[in-house]
Each structure stands twice: as structure tokens, then as C-alpha cells.
Design an enzyme around this catalytic site. Structure first.
Site, PDB file in Angstrom:
ATOM      1  CB  THR A  15      -0.843   0.206   1.291  1.00 23.42           C
ATOM      2  OG1 THR A  15      -0.032   0.244   2.501  1.00 23.42           O
ATOM      3  CG2 THR A  15      -1.619  -0.983   1.357  1.00 23.42           C
ATOM      4  CD  GLU A  74      -4.232  -1.906   4.065  1.00 23.31           C
ATOM      5  OE1 GLU A  74      -4.890  -1.449   3.147  1.00 23.31           O
ATOM      6  OE2 GLU A  74      -3.418  -0.962   4.598  1.00 23.31           O
ATOM      7  CE  LYS A 132     -10.370  12.253  16.276  1.00 25.25           C
ATOM      8  NZ  LYS A 132      -9.335  11.173  16.412  1.00 25.25           N
ATOM      9  CD1 TRP A 179     -14.772  13.235  16.114  1.00 25.41           C
ATOM     10  CD2 TRP A 179     -15.175  11.315  14.629  1.00 25.41           C
ATOM     11  NE1 TRP A 179     -13.921  12.299  16.694  1.00 25.41           N
ATOM     12  CE2 TRP A 179     -14.162  11.208  16.030  1.00 25.41           C
ATOM     13  CE3 TRP A 179     -15.160  10.278  13.917  1.00 25.41           C
ATOM     14  CZ2 TRP A 179     -13.688   9.791  16.239  1.00 25.41           C
ATOM     15  CZ3 TRP A 179     -14.528   9.049  14.140  1.00 25.41           C
ATOM     16  CH2 TRP A 179     -13.735   8.965  15.200  1.00 25.41           C
TER      17      TRP A 179
END
Lengths: 542, 542
Positions: free
Chosen positions: A185, A330, A437, A442
Site C-alpha cells: 500500500t 488490506e 475533531k 467530528w
């Protein structure tokens, strides 16, 4: 009490034997720029055996790694089959890595041999001297003589090396948990990280691709694999096609909208897979050059979020449904697929289709909130997505000390932030590292970016969090103005005022010429944050 | 080199968690004779947890076996989920076994508990005294008081036992290779033999059932599972439905054509599975009582060969395609499925559909000839079918000394004889033990039977091999004349003369009142051979 069932069987050699025998007449078609070359699965079986014999003759043994630096074509498909089936490990090198990443991954995986497409030799050649374990380079689809390799590396012509090799190979038995293929990755932080897929994980993933409620791949399909074979295993299409006997169409290096439209016209595939930018480009091309593409029963879009407008355009103007999916290197990569429940119709059906999709039985999911507690699936609670399953990474290649933060309690922390509906549909709102944040809440940087980019004068917009004494973090918007247009921060703030919640409205704005990008074309927010820290951004504060 | 992928995950507890959460609103509908009772998958999750708690309270621990003696209904489905998910082993007792077989299998599996449907208590009760390990009997859907159990066995009411149990259970982790469920085959020779499916084999098999080129099970399906849950796991439908969220319709004990037609009308399932006799019965019923059944997208037929005439009748008169499939208890049971290649049309398509089907990647196949040599896939060479794969038995339960002849070199000897086409389609011609070996050639007893039975005066015909000095074996035909008809051996021999090869024409004929049958209704040729050896058949020789 042990079962009485057989063990084993899940291996690439079984897959190759099956595909080349039971589906002997299925084909791999490679686009040449002006036409096609075609190979049957029976021929693929012989082709893979020749390649395996050739690699053995170069000394490839055990589980050594063989790299590929190739487009999607018949030779890459033979490598996909031969290398894992002979017990070695296929390492698909991403041709879009930055040079230092490329040498890093070849050295980290300890590649012994690299197979390279002739047209990609200029990209690879300058870095061979730094690839310490590479002993042989095999040039496919091009002139091996054109490559001057550093001392210690032998160069071979693919065709000459395979000519005269036996077209059968005594494929060894392998443990299904051993590595079959590797992919790194290319994150924006640190070195690339390797994921090593097992024979077992590839087998299970291939079955999933062929499930009716997943990609639905079938023997009746002719699948155009636009998503590169060096990018998350072309989303599993090559192996799944071998499993079910679907024919494959490979675009080689011809990934521009014009050639893709030509391939569609010439081969009339029933299925295709690519990232949104490819489909956006094709859509513009088709709108200018109309063409019937209704032979496509469905196209799958992943890699990043598909804009709803694009989904509607393909379905309503061209009769081609877009199947939205989510995954990552992944996760092999199939994580979720947005096939709505049968009873969802009309607008409700579309709302399901816009999501990143539903989790299959082989992918367990949970959302973890800021406090580390698991959140409910209520379509509202926003947290980081964690996943678990037989084709999900448990660690990175090289040991558990590589980015251990990504794994805990047997779960992969995806780094994606979103919410899940009670019936298991995922909606992503941000990357965990990009989420802002603010005062215990959020703010999704992606939502803000999309809203800013919906203004006609804006070409691109990237949002990052900047420290704030009172709120911890607040959003900073970096805007690229569309060529020939003009707009001020005040005007954009005004534009946003009825589109986002008041407490999300950004106070910090900057105008830049271009959003920095990663090697795979994603916004590089790490660089944007660095520019900000270095005081190189000219910021308007409200 | 080990992969970096996660291990585990393939378990019935994962399946149950997934199905009851992601597909919470999918349903299990049980026919009551006059209507339905319905349970959602969310309710199934709670139901299974209550059952697991109840079984724990009775002392069920570790991998102990819990038997079921039940029809297809919601309680049987809860047992399918709870027993393997709690780490115990589900043993589905075939209610059609002969008494001595029934006690044998309960003792051999060492069942601790048996769950029995109220209507089946009379079938089970007389044999409980001989079931040495059974400590508890739980009566579902009926009156527990009606059962007088022998000393040492406690009787419980299913409803009372589950009432008040917690509706959650801390499902333990299990090794995917451990046994989840058991099923005994009722062969015509020797004792029944046990097959113990693993969590892993059930998971993989469920994925296969949901593959587009297999049974194509999807969330949009409502599947009528007519094939009993005590017969090869209802062909995998219960677990596959849980995996994909397909709703299930369970006929309970109402398996006659009339009630099946009623269920079809009331529930309009999209898919159904049953043996040919069920479909033949339904066809006659529908022809007499026309009804629209086009809501069935497809029905799968296996267990024995589907007559082509029946396949045409369903498709041409009712718009319902029959999907022919082959398998056996030892193969979980999905072995092959007759989905023709996409390019086969018209009559060629039908020829593919008549076959037993194509082998999927997870089932490797080979044909072994008389000499023990592997035969080619040329649609002509006839040999015994051997199969290999992750849901194929490696041995019988109890050790490798139980019928070791069935297994060699890692392959299961199916005992079925047939041929395979170059594209992997199987056509069975006989059972290995029934094939007649005449002068180095094989004569299919099944082909001869079908040809004799095509004569309108013949109700049934069974063919066995009898010793012959010159040819080793020659066929003996046992004929049951249709009520009210008359026919002689000469006339039948004449009738056959232009229908079979000259050297296959039988010299030995006998007329009997009835063909002896096994407990599952198949021709019992062992008994027919015994009658012949004892000189009890009146034979005409030519």
C-alpha cells in the site's frame, strides 16, 4: 471432535488446473491499441507452465518473490498463475509509485526477478541498480535489447526465454496459508507496507466475487479489467475469472477514455471494473461521442466514492448500472458491495446504492468511537471502521512491529470513518486521520470538500484540521479556483452557510494553485499540513 | 513464507451473528397445514441462543452430539444454528431409516440429547430404550406428556425448556476443522456410515450455493426447502440462506403434492429444492389443478436423475426451469450443477441441462476405469467418478477402517459410474456396484431399466448382473407389469432390439410383483440379487 472432511485444495494451482481444463475455451483478450490478441484458458495453462519452467531455469525456488511491473495483459495473467502455482510469491509492483517507494518495495520484498512490459522499461530501468536482490529482468511485449541493466542483473526476452520450455509443470502442493501474492500500500505516511495474500484468502475472495449478491461474476461474463493488476490484484477479477470461466478483456496500457470506448465497441464486455476517474472520463467521452454500451450488465466502481451524479448518468443515459463497492489493499480488496435489499425500490433503492455497500458474511465489521467503545449500527453514530475476516490482513509483511497501530484485538483498523445502517450498509464520511475533531464532534473533511467543490467556480478543494484552543481543531479549506473564474472566501462561506451545520462552517480559507497529490492521485493532506505548518499558505480567517 | 492474512472466521457462530444482524428482517416461514408461522432472522438469533442455553442447562458440553428427529421447520433451523455454534455437533437423524439403522446411528454418534417433533414421537419412542447414550428428549411442536420414555431418559417440552432462557449466548471460538454437523448415509450394504461436516466445509459450501453459476441463492430469494433437513443438510440451503439473507419457507411435514401446491400459492417462493419424485407428484397435481407457479425463478432437482420429460414439462407448461444437480451425503452434497455454458443454445442447451452438471473449482473430479487407470474427459470413456475438495469426505466417522475402499489417494470413490465431457459436465450411467461387466465392456443397468420402463405396459424394471461363463456377467431384467396390462419377455426383448446395442440385449427376464426398495425408496438390488441366488425368481432365458 474433528470433522471427516478433506483438507487443502484451496490453491492457485488447483484454480489454474480447473480453469484451464473445465473452462478451456474461455479467453483472455489483450488490446493492442488497434485490435486484439486472444488466448484461451487452455493456452493460458500451457503459457503459465512455460513461464514457471523458465523461472525455475533462472533459479527461482521455494517461496522467492517474483515482481511484475506490467499493465493488464495476457503475460501478466500468466504471471498471476505461474508464480503462486509454482510455490513462489507474486509481487505486483505499482508502476505509479514514486522512485524511492519503488526501490523500497522491491528491496523489502527481496524480489529475485522482475517481469517488465517493454513500454515500462524506461520507468523501471533507472532504479534497477538500487534493487539489491534482483538478479534477472524479463522484458515482455518489447525489446529486451533496449534495456541496459546494471552489473549483476541479467536481462531476458520473455518470448525467447519461454520458447522451447515444456508446456506442463508439476505444480507442487502448497499450504493454503502460505503467501501467494504481495501488494504494497502506498500510504501518505511512512514507507509502503506489504500485504501478503494467501492461497486460501485468494480462493475465498474469488468465490465471493462470483456470488450473486457480490460482483455476480459468471461463466457468461466477459469482464473488462480496467483496474490495474498492480492495484489490489485488479480487485480479484483475474482469479475469479479463472474460477468461474469468465472471459477477460485486458486494456494493456490503453486506459484513456477513447481507447476504452474502442475496446467496449470491439469486445462488448458484459462487466467492467475501474475507479471513478476512469468512469468520469469515459462518461465525458461518451457524451461527446455517443455509443451503445448496454452490453455492460453492470460496472463496479471502487477505490474512492462514486459521485451519485455519475451513477445516474450511466444508468439513465446509457442503461448501465454502477455497482458501488468499498475495499482496500488490506482487504483483498472486497469489503462491501452496494447491492440494495430486494424490497428497496425507487429513491430508497438509490439511497442504498450510494453507500459503500453491505458487508458479506466473510467480512465482519464494527465501528469504534473516539473513546474506543463500539458504536451501534444506527445510521448516525460515526466511528472508525474495523473489519475482520479470512481475506483481511492480520499484519503487514515483515513482522508485527510494522505499523502495529493498524491492528488490534484481531481486527484491522481501516482508517476509514463512517456509519453503518442496521442492515449492514456502510457510509464512509472521511479518513480517520483527516477527520476534524471539533469540540467533541467530528467534522468530515470529505463532506466539506464535496460541498465546496459543488460550487461552479471551484475546481478542487481540500480540507484539513488546524489546531484551535477552544475547539481542539477547526477546518481549513484550501481552494483551487476553476480556470477563468473568480471567487472569494467570503462568497464561499456564504455559499456553504445553508449547506452545512453552523458549527461546521469553516473559519479558515486559503487559495492554492493545485492540491498536492499522492502517487496514486489522492489528495496528499500530509503535504498540505506541512505547507500550513511552514507558514506557506496565505490564510483568510473569519 | 506465511501470508499476512487473518485466520479463522469460518464458523457457524459467525454465520449466525451475520445472518441475524445484517439480515435481521429476512424470515423463516413454517407451514402449519392451514397457514404459516413466521420468524425473522433476528428472532432466529434469539431463538438459537435460548436453545443453546437450554442445552447447556441439560449438561450438553464440548463437542457432544445432539440429535434432531424433525421435519423442516423453524425449530429445526434453530437447532441447525445453536448446536454447532455452541461447539456441539448437530446430528440429523433420518426419520426414514429402518429401526435397527436408527438405533445404530444414535449409538454410533453417541447422541446425548434428541430433539423430536411431536408428530414424529411415535416413530422414535419405541427405539429410545436401545439408544444407550441418550439422556434427554426434547419434544417440539407437540405434547411432551404423550411420550413415555424409558428409565434414564428425561423428557422435556421444547417450549417450556426454552421459556425464560436468556436470548443471548456467548458463542465460543471453535477450530474451523472441527465437526459442526453429522449425517449418516443409508447405503444398501453394511451399517450406515457417518459424515461429519466441519465449520469450514459448511462455510465454503454455503458460498458455493450463493454463486451465480451454482444455485444462485440471493437475498432476493425466498427458498422453499422441500428436501429434508435430515437428508444431506437440506442441500445446504439453511446455512446458505443465513449467509446471504435469503428467506426460507419450510413445509414441515406437509410434503404431499396438494400441500406443496398450497404453500406455493400462499408464499410464492422464488426457488425450491427437492428430489424428482416430489416434482413428478407436483406436476401431476398441477396438471389436474392448474396454478401459476412462475414466481419460481428456478427449482433444483437432485438425489436421483431428473427425467428430461419432467424438465420440459415444468419449463414449457409452467415457465419454471429445472436445474439438475448431482451430489451425495459425502459431498455436502453439492457436487455438480447443470448450468449450460452461455454459448449453448437450443437443443445443445438442453443436452447440457440433462447432464448431472459441471464441476465447480472446489470439486476436482476424475474417472477411473476398470484397470485403475484415469480415463480422459471425452464424453465416451466410462469409469467410476472420484472427487476431491474442501467439502468432500476424507473418511467416515469412527476411523479410517470404516469402509476404507471408499477412499484412496486423497479421493472419494463416489460409487457412481459415468462419463465427463471435455468441458467438465458429468453424465452418470450407473452405480458402480450395479454396472454389468460383460466381455470387457460395461452395460449400464440404469440405461437398460429406463429403456424397458419406456414401454407403456411396464410399471417398473430393475436390472442386475448375473454370472455368465463366457461373458463374466449378463443382465437379468426384473419387470413389474403395469396394472391391467399384459406383456411377455419375448415382446419386451423385441421392443428393445432397435433401442440398445445388440450385445447389450438381455437374455434373462423375470416378472415380479414389486421391485424391493431401500429405506429411502431406491431400488434395493442387493435384495433382488439375493432372491435370484435363492432361486426364488422364475426366469425366462433366451
Amino acid at each position: 471432535m474433528l470433522s471427516t472432511m478433506q483438507d487443502g485444495h484451496l490453491s492457485i494451482s488447483t484454480l489454474l488446473r480447473h480453469g484451464s481444463k473445465v473452462h478451456a475455451t474461455s479467453t483472455i483478450t489483450t488490446w493492442t491499441g488497434s485490435g486484439t490478441r486472444r488466448e484461451t484458458f487452455a493456452q493460458l495453462g500451457a503459457h503459465a507452465a512455460k513461464l514457471a519452467n523458465a523461472l525455475r531455469s533462472l533459479g527461482v525456488t521455494g517461496d522467492q518473490r517474483v515482481g511484475t511491473f506490467m499493465w493488464n495483459n495476457a503475460e501478466h495473467m500468466a504471471a498471476y498463475c505461474a508464480i503462486p502455482a509454482m510455490g513462489a510469491v507474486l509481487h505486483t509492483l505499482n508502476i505509479r509509485l514514486f522512485p524511492e517507494q519503488l526501490t523500497f518495495v522491491a528491496n523489502h520484498a527481496e524480489d529475485q526477478v522482475i517481469i517488465v512490459d517493454g513500454t515500462l522499461v524506461p520507468l523501471l530501468a533507472p532504479h534497477l541498480a538500487e534493487m539489491k536482490t534482483v538478479r534477472h529482468v524479463i522484458v515482455a511485449n518489447g525489446d529486451a535489447m533496449a534495456l541496459e541493466a546494471p552489473a549483476g542483473i541479467e536481462v531476458h526476452s520473455y518470448d525467447e526465454l519461454l520458447a522451447g520450455q515444456p508446456d506442463t509443470f508439476d505444480w507442487p502442493e502448497v499450504d493454503e496459508r502460505s503467501a501467494a501474492a504481495m501488494c504494497y500500500t502506498s500510504g501518505t505516511t511512512g514507507d509502503p507496507k506489504g500485504v501478503a495474500y494467501s492461497h486460501r484468502s485468494i480462493w475465498l475472495h474469488s468465490m465471493q466475487v462470483c456470488m450473486t449478491d457480490s460482483m455476480r461474476l459468471a461463466e457468461s461474463d466477459k469482464a473488462l479489467a480496467i483496474v490495474p493488476m498492480f492495484h489490489a490484484m485488479s480487485w480479484g477479477l483475474p482469479y475469479a475469472a479463472l474460477m468461474i470461466g469468465a472471459s477477460l478483456v485486458m486494456p494493456d496500457r490503453f486506459l484513456q477514455p477513447g481507447p476504452i470506448a474502442e475496446i467496449l465497441a470491439a469486445e462488448k464486455p458484459t462487466f467492467a471494473a475501474a475507479v471513478p476517474t476512469i468512469w468520469q472520463g469515459l462518461l465525458q467521452h461518451l457524451d461527446a461521442n455517443p455509443q451503445d454500451i448496454s452490453h455492460l450488465r453492470e460496472v463496479v466502481v471502487g477505490g474512492s466514492a462514486a459521485p451519485p451524479s455519475m451513477m445516474h448518468a450511466f444508468e439513465e443515459r446509457y442503461g448501465v448500472p454502477i455497482l458501488h463497492a468499498w475495499g482496500m489493499t488490506e482487504t483483498s480488496p472486497l469489503g462491501s458491495v452496494a447491492r440494495p435489499p430486494a424490497d428497496a425500490t425507487g429513491e430508497r433503492r438509490w439511497q442504498y446504492r450510494y453507500t459503500q455497500g453491505r458487508f458479506p458474511a466473510s467480512v465482519s465489521a464494527r465501528l469504534i468511537g473516539d473513546s474506543g467503545k463500539e458504536l451501534p449500527w444506527d445510521s448516525e453514530s460515526v466511528g472508525e471502521l474495523e473489519v475482520q475476516g479470512p481475506w483481511i490482513a492480520a499484519s503487514y509483511y515483515g513482522g508485527s512491529d510494522i505499523d502495529p497501530e493498524k491492528f488490534h484485538e484481531g481486527w484491522l483498523r481501516t482508517g476509514d470513518v463512517g456509519k453503518i445502517s442496521s442492515d449492514g450498509f456502510l457510509t464512509l464520511t472521511d479518513r480517520a486521520k483527516d477527520v476534524i475533531k471539533s469540540g467533541g464532534e467530528w467534522i468530515s473533511s470529505v463532506d466539506l470538500e464535496n460541498t465546496v467543490m459543488s460550487h461552479p467556480a471551484v475546481a478542487e478543494a481540500a480540507v484539513i484540521g488546524v489546531p484551535d484552543e477552544k475547539w481542539d481543531e477547526r477546518p481549513l479549506v484550501a481552494v483551487v479556483v476553476r480556470h477563468g473564474q473568480q471567487i472569494t472566501a467570503s462568497e464561499l462561506r456564504e455559499y456553504l452557510s445553508d449547506k452545512v451545520a453552523k458549527w461546521q462552517l469553516p473559519e479558515h480559507w486559503t487559495f492554492i494553485d493545485e492540491v498536492p497529490k499522492t502517487s496514486v492521485g489522492k489528495f496528499d493532506k500530509k503535504r498540505l499540513r506541512a505547507l500550513n505548518l511552514e507558514g506557506k499558505l496565505d490564510i483568510t480567517h473569519f
